[in-house]
Scaffold this motif. Structure first.
Motif, PDB file in Angstrom:
ATOM      1  N   GLY A   1      13.139 -11.184   1.527  1.00 48.24           N
ATOM      2  CA  GLY A   1      13.894  -9.964   1.767  1.00 48.24           C
ATOM      3  C   GLY A   1      14.441  -9.300   0.515  1.00 48.24           C
ATOM      4  O   GLY A   1      15.053  -8.240   0.595  1.00 48.24           O
ATOM      5  N   SER A   2      14.245  -9.900  -0.649  1.00 47.25           N
ATOM      6  CA  SER A   2      14.758  -9.317  -1.884  1.00 47.25           C
ATOM      7  C   SER A   2      14.154  -7.936  -2.116  1.00 47.25           C
ATOM      8  O   SER A   2      12.963  -7.715  -1.898  1.00 47.25           O
ATOM      9  N   THR A   3      14.980  -7.011  -2.572  1.00 45.79           N
ATOM     10  CA  THR A   3      14.487  -5.678  -2.914  1.00 45.79           C
ATOM     11  C   THR A   3      14.319  -5.519  -4.427  1.00 45.79           C
ATOM     12  O   THR A   3      14.014  -4.433  -4.899  1.00 45.79           O
ATOM     13  N   ALA A   4      14.494  -6.610  -5.170  1.00 43.99           N
ATOM     14  CA  ALA A   4      14.234  -6.600  -6.614  1.00 43.99           C
ATOM     15  C   ALA A   4      12.741  -6.899  -6.798  1.00 43.99           C
ATOM     16  O   ALA A   4      12.323  -8.026  -7.031  1.00 43.99           O
ATOM     17  N   VAL A   5      11.922  -5.861  -6.641  1.00 48.23           N
ATOM     18  CA  VAL A   5      10.466  -5.993  -6.608  1.00 48.23           C
ATOM     19  C   VAL A   5       9.867  -5.254  -7.796  1.00 48.23           C
ATOM     20  O   VAL A   5      10.303  -4.160  -8.137  1.00 48.23           O
ATOM     21  N   THR A   6       8.858  -5.878  -8.419  1.00 43.91           N
ATOM     22  CA  THR A   6       8.160  -5.233  -9.536  1.00 43.91           C
ATOM     23  C   THR A   6       6.654  -5.289  -9.313  1.00 43.91           C
ATOM     24  O   THR A   6       6.151  -6.163  -8.613  1.00 43.91           O
TER      25      THR A   6
ATOM     26  N   ASP B   1      12.883   2.942  -6.021  1.00 40.72           N
ATOM     27  CA  ASP B   1      14.184   3.449  -6.460  1.00 40.72           C
ATOM     28  C   ASP B   1      15.203   3.450  -5.328  1.00 40.72           C
ATOM     29  O   ASP B   1      16.392   3.251  -5.556  1.00 40.72           O
ATOM     30  N   ALA B   2      14.732   3.667  -4.088  1.00 38.27           N
ATOM     31  CA  ALA B   2      15.633   3.702  -2.929  1.00 38.27           C
ATOM     32  C   ALA B   2      15.882   2.313  -2.339  1.00 38.27           C
ATOM     33  O   ALA B   2      16.596   2.184  -1.354  1.00 38.27           O
ATOM     34  N   GLY B   3      15.277   1.270  -2.926  1.00 35.95           N
ATOM     35  CA  GLY B   3      15.463  -0.085  -2.405  1.00 35.95           C
ATOM     36  C   GLY B   3      14.787  -0.312  -1.075  1.00 35.95           C
ATOM     37  O   GLY B   3      15.213  -1.147  -0.292  1.00 35.95           O
ATOM     38  N   GLN B   4      13.707   0.434  -0.808  1.00 35.92           N
ATOM     39  CA  GLN B   4      13.027   0.341   0.485  1.00 35.92           C
ATOM     40  C   GLN B   4      11.868  -0.648   0.485  1.00 35.92           C
ATOM     41  O   GLN B   4      11.246  -0.835   1.517  1.00 35.92           O
ATOM     42  N   ILE B   5      11.563  -1.253  -0.668  1.00 38.71           N
ATOM     43  CA  ILE B   5      10.481  -2.228  -0.721  1.00 38.71           C
ATOM     44  C   ILE B   5      11.118  -3.603  -0.755  1.00 38.71           C
ATOM     45  O   ILE B   5      11.875  -3.925  -1.665  1.00 38.71           O
ATOM     46  N   GLY B   6      10.833  -4.399   0.264  1.00 38.06           N
ATOM     47  CA  GLY B   6      11.429  -5.730   0.355  1.00 38.06           C
ATOM     48  C   GLY B   6      10.378  -6.813   0.407  1.00 38.06           C
ATOM     49  O   GLY B   6       9.301  -6.632   0.972  1.00 38.06           O
ATOM     50  N   CYS B   7      10.696  -7.940  -0.182  1.00 36.74           N
ATOM     51  CA  CYS B   7       9.806  -9.099  -0.146  1.00 36.74           C
ATOM     52  C   CYS B   7       9.691  -9.600   1.290  1.00 36.74           C
ATOM     53  O   CYS B   7      10.705  -9.831   1.942  1.00 36.74           O
TER      54      CYS B   7
ATOM     55  N   TRP C   1       0.855  -1.185   0.000  1.00 35.24           N
ATOM     56  CA  TRP C   1       0.000   0.000   0.000  1.00 35.24           C
ATOM     57  C   TRP C   1       0.888   1.230   0.000  1.00 35.24           C
ATOM     58  O   TRP C   1       1.848   1.312   0.766  1.00 35.24           O
ATOM     59  N   PHE C   2       0.538   2.193  -0.845  1.00 34.59           N
ATOM     60  CA  PHE C   2       1.346   3.396  -0.989  1.00 34.59           C
ATOM     61  C   PHE C   2       0.437   4.611  -1.051  1.00 34.59           C
ATOM     62  O   PHE C   2      -0.697   4.525  -1.515  1.00 34.59           O
ATOM     63  N   GLY C   3       0.937   5.735  -0.595  1.00 31.14           N
ATOM     64  CA  GLY C   3       0.164   6.967  -0.614  1.00 31.14           C
ATOM     65  C   GLY C   3      -0.126   7.446  -2.020  1.00 31.14           C
ATOM     66  O   GLY C   3      -1.159   8.058  -2.276  1.00 31.14           O
ATOM     67  N   SER C   4       0.767   7.145  -2.957  1.00 30.46           N
ATOM     68  CA  SER C   4       0.591   7.552  -4.352  1.00 30.46           C
ATOM     69  C   SER C   4       1.533   6.714  -5.203  1.00 30.46           C
ATOM     70  O   SER C   4       2.432   6.041  -4.685  1.00 30.46           O
ATOM     71  N   SER C   5       1.369   6.795  -6.516  1.00 32.92           N
ATOM     72  CA  SER C   5       2.280   6.067  -7.395  1.00 32.92           C
ATOM     73  C   SER C   5       3.696   6.638  -7.282  1.00 32.92           C
ATOM     74  O   SER C   5       4.678   5.906  -7.399  1.00 32.92           O
ATOM     75  N   GLU C   6       3.792   7.945  -6.985  1.00 28.02           N
ATOM     76  CA  GLU C   6       5.105   8.553  -6.793  1.00 28.02           C
ATOM     77  C   GLU C   6       5.786   7.997  -5.536  1.00 28.02           C
ATOM     78  O   GLU C   6       7.007   7.815  -5.514  1.00 28.02           O
ATOM     79  N   ASP C   7       4.991   7.733  -4.481  1.00 28.44           N
ATOM     80  CA  ASP C   7       5.552   7.125  -3.265  1.00 28.44           C
ATOM     81  C   ASP C   7       6.141   5.755  -3.582  1.00 28.44           C
ATOM     82  O   ASP C   7       7.238   5.416  -3.132  1.00 28.44           O
ATOM     83  N   TYR C   8       5.393   4.953  -4.370  1.00 27.23           N
ATOM     84  CA  TYR C   8       5.912   3.641  -4.755  1.00 27.23           C
ATOM     85  C   TYR C   8       7.227   3.808  -5.516  1.00 27.23           C
ATOM     86  O   TYR C   8       8.219   3.148  -5.204  1.00 27.23           O
ATOM     87  N   ASP C   9       7.234   4.679  -6.535  1.00 25.11           N
ATOM     88  CA  ASP C   9       8.425   4.862  -7.362  1.00 25.11           C
ATOM     89  C   ASP C   9       9.627   5.279  -6.518  1.00 25.11           C
ATOM     90  O   ASP C   9      10.730   4.744  -6.680  1.00 25.11           O
TER      91      ASP C   9
ATOM     92  N   SER D   1      10.975  -2.115   8.448  1.00 16.93           N
ATOM     93  CA  SER D   1      11.885  -1.029   8.066  1.00 16.93           C
ATOM     94  C   SER D   1      11.845   0.072   9.113  1.00 16.93           C
ATOM     95  O   SER D   1      10.837   0.296   9.770  1.00 16.93           O
ATOM     96  N   ALA D   2      12.972   0.754   9.211  1.00 25.92           N
ATOM     97  CA  ALA D   2      13.013   1.918  10.105  1.00 25.92           C
ATOM     98  C   ALA D   2      12.090   2.983   9.548  1.00 25.92           C
ATOM     99  O   ALA D   2      12.003   3.162   8.332  1.00 25.92           O
ATOM    100  N   PRO D   3      11.369   3.698  10.407  1.00 26.83           N
ATOM    101  CA  PRO D   3      10.492   4.758   9.916  1.00 26.83           C
ATOM    102  C   PRO D   3      11.281   5.799   9.132  1.00 26.83           C
ATOM    103  O   PRO D   3      12.404   6.116   9.482  1.00 26.83           O
ATOM    104  N   VAL D   4      10.670   6.312   8.075  1.00 25.29           N
ATOM    105  CA  VAL D   4      11.295   7.365   7.294  1.00 25.29           C
ATOM    106  C   VAL D   4      11.176   8.652   8.093  1.00 25.29           C
ATOM    107  O   VAL D   4      10.108   8.999   8.590  1.00 25.29           O
TER     108      VAL D   4
END
Length: 142
Positions: free
Chosen positions: A39-44, A29-35, A17-25, A133-136
């Motif tokens: 734990g893989s961050t190669a997520v699509t 891009d920062a490698g903050q989305i993990g399986c 769940w993301f606040g916007s498509s820009e939040d997801y992007d 993840s640590a809070p942003v």
């Protein structure tokens, strides 16, 4: 909030769940989305049907207050682990195996592991879970 169907490079499927498509992007891009499985961050993003509003008024699945409660709970879990478990750094996989085999003291540990190490530990039956993840920090957001 936007819900995306996601998959990692090991074909583990999950949703985010993301606040916007820009939040997801930005997070991708920062490698903050993990399986959550490996734990893989190669997520699509995966193909999914859009939710179309009907004639009935729909309420969001998660209110901002509920989201805040969830984020706070995740932060508290992370803080509990950091305060009470031993940090073993990049030796996490070796130490987890040693504890599982009874060769090291049975205790809570946390550290870093590569996606391949996570996959191997799970295949070996070692009970592990990703740390939230640590809070942003709000100051680092645009």
């Amino acid at each position: 909030m936007i819900r995306y169907a996601l998959a990692c490079d090991h074909a583990h499927e999950f949703e985010g769940w993301f606040g916007s498509s820009e939040d997801y992007d930005a997070q991708a891009d920062a490698g903050q989305i993990g399986c959550p499985t490996c734990g893989s961050t190669a997520v699509t993003k995966q193909i999914m049907a859009p939710m179309v509003a009907g004639t009935k008024r729909n309420t969001p699945d998660m209110t901002p207050a509920a989201r805040e409660v969830m984020m706070q709970a995740m932060a508290e879990v992370r803080q509990h682990v950091e305060d009470n478990f031993d940090y073993v750094g990049d030796t996490f996989a070796d130490e987890a195996r040693a504890i599982h085999a009874g060769k090291s003291e049975n205790r809570g540990i946390y550290g870093e592991a590569t996606p391949a190490e996570v996959r191997d530990l799970k295949e070996e039956g070692v009970n592990i879970a990703p740390l939230p993840s640590a809070p942003v920090k709000k100051a680092s957001l645009n």
